[in-house]
Design a protein around this motif. Structure first.
Motif, mmCIF file in Angstrom:
data_model
loop_
_atom_site.group_PDB
_atom_site.id
_atom_site.type_symbol
_atom_site.label_atom_id
_atom_site.label_comp_id
_atom_site.label_asym_id
_atom_site.label_seq_id
_atom_site.Cartn_x
_atom_site.Cartn_y
_atom_site.Cartn_z
ATOM 1 N N GLY A 18 0.783 -1.227 0.000
ATOM 2 C CA GLY A 18 0.000 0.000 0.000
ATOM 3 C C GLY A 18 0.813 1.274 0.000
ATOM 4 N N ASP A 19 1.879 1.317 0.808
ATOM 5 C CA ASP A 19 2.683 2.542 0.861
ATOM 6 C C ASP A 19 3.429 2.790 -0.446
ATOM 7 N N ALA A 22 0.758 4.050 -2.928
ATOM 8 C CA ALA A 22 0.400 5.443 -2.662
ATOM 9 C C ALA A 22 1.465 6.389 -3.212
ATOM 10 N N GLU A 35 -4.747 7.938 -0.265
ATOM 11 C CA GLU A 35 -5.020 7.620 1.130
ATOM 12 C C GLU A 35 -5.209 6.122 1.290
ATOM 13 N N ILE A 36 -4.388 5.517 2.141
ATOM 14 C CA ILE A 36 -4.453 4.077 2.378
ATOM 15 C C ILE A 36 -5.616 3.784 3.312
ATOM 16 N N LYS A 38 -7.719 0.460 5.124
ATOM 17 C CA LYS A 38 -7.738 -0.976 5.389
ATOM 18 C C LYS A 38 -9.087 -1.576 5.013
ATOM 19 N N TRP A 53 -8.454 6.499 -3.062
ATOM 20 C CA TRP A 53 -8.452 5.525 -1.968
ATOM 21 C C TRP A 53 -7.581 4.355 -2.398
ATOM 22 N N VAL A 54 -6.652 3.957 -1.538
ATOM 23 C CA VAL A 54 -5.795 2.793 -1.797
ATOM 24 C C VAL A 54 -6.226 1.722 -0.804
ATOM 25 N N TRP A 55 -7.095 0.816 -1.264
ATOM 26 C CA TRP A 55 -7.664 -0.226 -0.407
ATOM 27 C C TRP A 55 -6.671 -1.359 -0.224
ATOM 28 N N VAL A 56 -6.333 -1.659 1.042
ATOM 29 C CA VAL A 56 -5.354 -2.699 1.324
ATOM 30 C C VAL A 56 -5.923 -3.779 2.235
ATOM 31 N N VAL A 61 -2.492 -3.887 -1.848
ATOM 32 C CA VAL A 61 -3.631 -3.346 -2.589
ATOM 33 C C VAL A 61 -4.457 -4.514 -3.149
#
Length: 68
Positions: A18-19, A22, A35-36, A38, A53-56, A61
């Motif tokens: 995720g990081d 992003a 924006e990460i 969860k 939105w970065v869905w993890v 991801v």
């Protein structure tokens, strides 16, 4: 179709940390903030051209990040 500027989605980032995703998103489109989030979290449903939105799940991801 939206009037958002720059790259708007990143299917190639599914499975990436995720990081890292992003940082890649913000580098490829400096007009957005990534924006990460969860899996299972709630987010606002308003549409914004300056947000991704970065869905993890387990830090990776699992959903295509896209502007919104």
């Amino acid at each position: 179709m939206t009037d958002c500027k720059g790259k708007s989605e990143w299917p190639e980032l599914v499975g990436v940390q995720g990081d890292v995703a992003a940082a890649t998103i913000e580098e490829e489109n400096p007009l957005v903030t990534a924006e990460i989030v969860k899996k299972g979290s709630s987010v606002t449903q308003d549409f914004r051209c300056d947000r991704v939105w970065v869905w993890v799940d387990d830090g990776k991801v699992y959903r295509v990040p896209r502007i919104g």
